[in-house]
Design an enzyme around this catalytic site. Sequence first.
Site, PDB file in Angstrom:
ATOM      1  N   ALA A  65      55.309 -15.873 -29.823  1.00 42.18           N
ATOM      2  CA  ALA A  65      54.357 -14.450 -29.748  1.00 42.18           C
ATOM      3  C   ALA A  65      53.249 -14.379 -28.299  1.00 42.18           C
ATOM      4  CB  ALA A  65      53.780 -15.437 -30.853  1.00 42.18           C
ATOM      5  N   GLY A 108      58.601 -17.928 -32.211  1.00 40.87           N
ATOM      6  CA  GLY A 108      58.106 -16.674 -32.338  1.00 40.87           C
ATOM      7  C   GLY A 108      59.385 -15.891 -32.055  1.00 40.87           C
ATOM      8  N   GLU A 111      62.015 -17.285 -33.767  1.00 42.25           N
ATOM      9  CA  GLU A 111      62.095 -17.004 -35.205  1.00 42.25           C
ATOM     10  C   GLU A 111      62.895 -15.713 -35.755  1.00 42.25           C
ATOM     11  OE1 GLU A 111      58.267 -18.204 -35.169  1.00 42.25           O
ATOM     12  OE2 GLU A 111      58.594 -19.712 -36.804  1.00 42.25           O
ATOM     13  N   GLU A 131      55.826 -24.839 -30.494  1.00 40.30           N
ATOM     14  CA  GLU A 131      54.330 -24.354 -31.431  1.00 40.30           C
ATOM     15  C   GLU A 131      54.028 -25.620 -30.554  1.00 40.30           C
ATOM     16  OE1 GLU A 131      57.399 -22.930 -32.358  1.00 40.30           O
ATOM     17  OE2 GLU A 131      56.862 -21.231 -33.385  1.00 40.30           O
TER      18      GLU A 131
HETATM   19  N1  DAK Z   1      53.121 -15.478 -24.181  1.00 42.94           N
HETATM   20  C1  DAK Z   1      52.357 -14.864 -23.522  1.00 42.94           C
HETATM   21  N2  DAK Z   1      52.835 -15.437 -22.400  1.00 42.94           N
HETATM   22  C2  DAK Z   1      54.189 -15.551 -21.443  1.00 42.94           C
HETATM   23  C3  DAK Z   1      54.732 -16.051 -22.516  1.00 42.94           C
HETATM   24  C4  DAK Z   1      54.083 -16.055 -24.187  1.00 42.94           C
HETATM   25  N3  DAK Z   1      54.645 -16.991 -25.197  1.00 42.94           N
HETATM   26  N4  DAK Z   1      56.170 -17.318 -22.609  1.00 42.94           N
HETATM   27  C5  DAK Z   1      55.760 -16.675 -21.222  1.00 42.94           C
HETATM   28  N5  DAK Z   1      54.715 -16.064 -20.509  1.00 42.94           N
HETATM   29  C6  DAK Z   1      54.642 -15.303 -19.260  1.00 42.94           C
HETATM   30  C7  DAK Z   1      53.402 -16.744 -18.416  1.00 42.94           C
HETATM   31  O1  DAK Z   1      52.133 -16.677 -18.720  1.00 42.94           O
HETATM   32  C8  DAK Z   1      54.205 -15.711 -16.891  1.00 42.94           C
HETATM   33  O2  DAK Z   1      53.107 -14.770 -16.900  1.00 42.94           O
HETATM   34  P1  DAK Z   1      52.472 -14.851 -15.754  1.00 42.94           P
HETATM   35  O3  DAK Z   1      52.173 -16.146 -15.259  1.00 42.94           O
HETATM   36  O4  DAK Z   1      53.371 -14.213 -15.044  1.00 42.94           O
HETATM   37  O5  DAK Z   1      51.194 -13.472 -15.819  1.00 42.94           O
HETATM   38  C9  DAK Z   1      55.212 -15.365 -17.230  1.00 42.94           C
HETATM   39  O6  DAK Z   1      55.601 -14.613 -18.999  1.00 42.94           O
HETATM   40  C10 DAK Z   1      56.403 -15.570 -16.684  1.00 42.94           C
HETATM   41  O7  DAK Z   1      56.366 -17.579 -17.601  1.00 42.94           O
HETATM   42  P2  DAK Z   1      56.901 -18.754 -16.772  1.00 42.94           P
HETATM   43  O8  DAK Z   1      55.840 -18.117 -15.183  1.00 42.94           O
HETATM   44  O9  DAK Z   1      56.324 -19.382 -17.447  1.00 42.94           O
HETATM   45  O10 DAK Z   1      58.149 -18.664 -16.494  1.00 42.94           O
HETATM   46  P3  DAK Z   1      59.300 -19.949 -16.402  1.00 42.94           P
HETATM   47  O11 DAK Z   1      60.604 -19.789 -15.932  1.00 42.94           O
HETATM   48  O12 DAK Z   1      58.343 -20.780 -15.601  1.00 42.94           O
HETATM   49  O13 DAK Z   1      58.920 -20.563 -17.637  1.00 42.94           O
HETATM   50  C11 DAK Z   1      59.281 -20.826 -20.432  1.00 42.94           C
HETATM   51  C12 DAK Z   1      59.664 -20.310 -19.087  1.00 42.94           C
HETATM   52  C13 DAK Z   1      59.425 -19.581 -21.413  1.00 42.94           C
HETATM   53  C14 DAK Z   1      59.692 -22.509 -20.494  1.00 42.94           C
HETATM   54  C15 DAK Z   1      57.156 -20.414 -20.527  1.00 42.94           C
HETATM   55  O14 DAK Z   1      57.025 -19.583 -19.754  1.00 42.94           O
HETATM   56  C16 DAK Z   1      56.557 -21.270 -21.569  1.00 42.94           C
HETATM   57  O15 DAK Z   1      56.632 -22.021 -21.320  1.00 42.94           O
HETATM   58  N6  DAK Z   1      56.312 -19.782 -22.388  1.00 42.94           N
HETATM   59  C17 DAK Z   1      55.740 -20.203 -23.844  1.00 42.94           C
HETATM   60  C18 DAK Z   1      56.829 -20.843 -25.185  1.00 42.94           C
HETATM   61  C19 DAK Z   1      55.846 -20.867 -26.334  1.00 42.94           C
HETATM   62  O16 DAK Z   1      54.801 -21.645 -26.082  1.00 42.94           O
HETATM   63  N7  DAK Z   1      56.005 -20.148 -27.153  1.00 42.94           N
HETATM   64  C20 DAK Z   1      56.103 -20.532 -28.342  1.00 42.94           C
HETATM   65  C21 DAK Z   1      54.433 -19.368 -28.770  1.00 42.94           C
HETATM   66  S1  DAK Z   1      53.819 -19.514 -29.805  1.00 42.94           S
HETATM   67  C22 DAK Z   1      52.845 -15.398 -36.543  1.00 42.94           C
HETATM   68  C23 DAK Z   1      53.638 -15.625 -36.378  1.00 42.94           C
HETATM   69  C24 DAK Z   1      54.684 -16.121 -35.349  1.00 42.94           C
HETATM   70  C25 DAK Z   1      53.676 -16.897 -34.552  1.00 42.94           C
HETATM   71  C26 DAK Z   1      52.493 -16.573 -34.300  1.00 42.94           C
HETATM   72  C27 DAK Z   1      51.983 -16.627 -35.520  1.00 42.94           C
HETATM   73  N8  DAK Z   1      51.858 -14.649 -37.119  1.00 42.94           N
HETATM   74  C28 DAK Z   1      53.121 -14.356 -39.028  1.00 42.94           C
HETATM   75  C29 DAK Z   1      51.011 -14.653 -36.950  1.00 42.94           C
HETATM   76  C30 DAK Z   1      54.292 -17.177 -33.077  1.00 42.94           C
HETATM   77  C31 DAK Z   1      53.893 -18.796 -32.420  1.00 42.94           C
HETATM   78  C32 DAK Z   1      54.510 -18.651 -31.030  1.00 42.94           C
HETATM   79  O17 DAK Z   1      55.903 -18.338 -30.663  1.00 42.94           O
END
Ligand code: DAK
Length: 257
Positions: A65, A108, A111, A131
Amino acid sequence: MEFENIILTKEAPIATIQLNRPDVLNALNRKLLTELAACVEELDSDESVNCIVLTGNEKAFAAGADIKEMAEADTIDMLSRDSFSVWDRIRGTRKPIIAAVSGFALGGGCELAMMCDIIVASETAKFGQPEINIGVMPGAGGTQRLTRAVGKYKAMEIVLTGEMIGADDAMRAGLVNRVVPVELYLEEAKKLAGVIASKPPVAVKLAKESVLKSHELSLKDGLEFERKNFYMLFSSEDQKEGMKAFVEKRKPKWKGK
Ligand code: DAK
């Protein structure tokens, strides 16, 4: 229908939806999810389409997400956004959806892949529920569907450590159906979609529904549910055609009725 964050390609009887926010690794913001829900609903009632492929790009299926969209939200914001309804709409699709996953399928994104019915992964696919690293936990089925797919112990490790697992591990754990070289993952998913799309559509829908019910019902109730769907198919023209074609040693011609 016009979309900004997804790309729809129809090659009847299959349709492919590509998540299209490559700059942010296909992070799932509300706009994208709303478009996705509208798109799958439209395809679900499109008689020319029998199977859907959902994909991202080589680097990311979806990295979760959109964290930036949620970062400042409080509980009431999250509640009033009612963001689960779009997930429920995607989950409610009666036609089969195959996830073609390459690169990151996180949070997400993982998921969403698990909400699909079959997962084809490229060798570079990475699955995870990170998360925990940002102070929350899975919220769109990660603790439930992952546990049902890989069992309590593996799911617990993935959810509590936030570490990713690669495609081969995911395959061994029972999370994905097949792993193929990166240049082939979409083709493979489409090939599989083509096979499913060539089957009698009503039977496919009822079979999907019955398999999914196994996650919700006791064995006794699940068997009862399956039996009713099985009986129901005997009022379809495709059942008559399928069995007649077998007896006549020819290929069936499905009507979807
Ligand atoms: N959200 C927003 N931006 C994201 C992102 C994300 N989840 N993942 C990556 N990006 C963006 C980065 O901020 C970056 O943007 P800029 O800085 O260039 O503007 C760009 O994508 C490239 O990312 P990186 O520079 O970080 O790329 P790397 O190759 O170095 O790293 C990575 C890739 C996937 C390891 C890293 O980007 C990362 O850790 N990303 C976050 C992964 C994460 O934590 N995912 C879980 C998010 S929480 C809900 C339902 C579901 C959910 C919530 C609520 N409801 C129905 C209410 C789910 C929650 C989640 O998924």
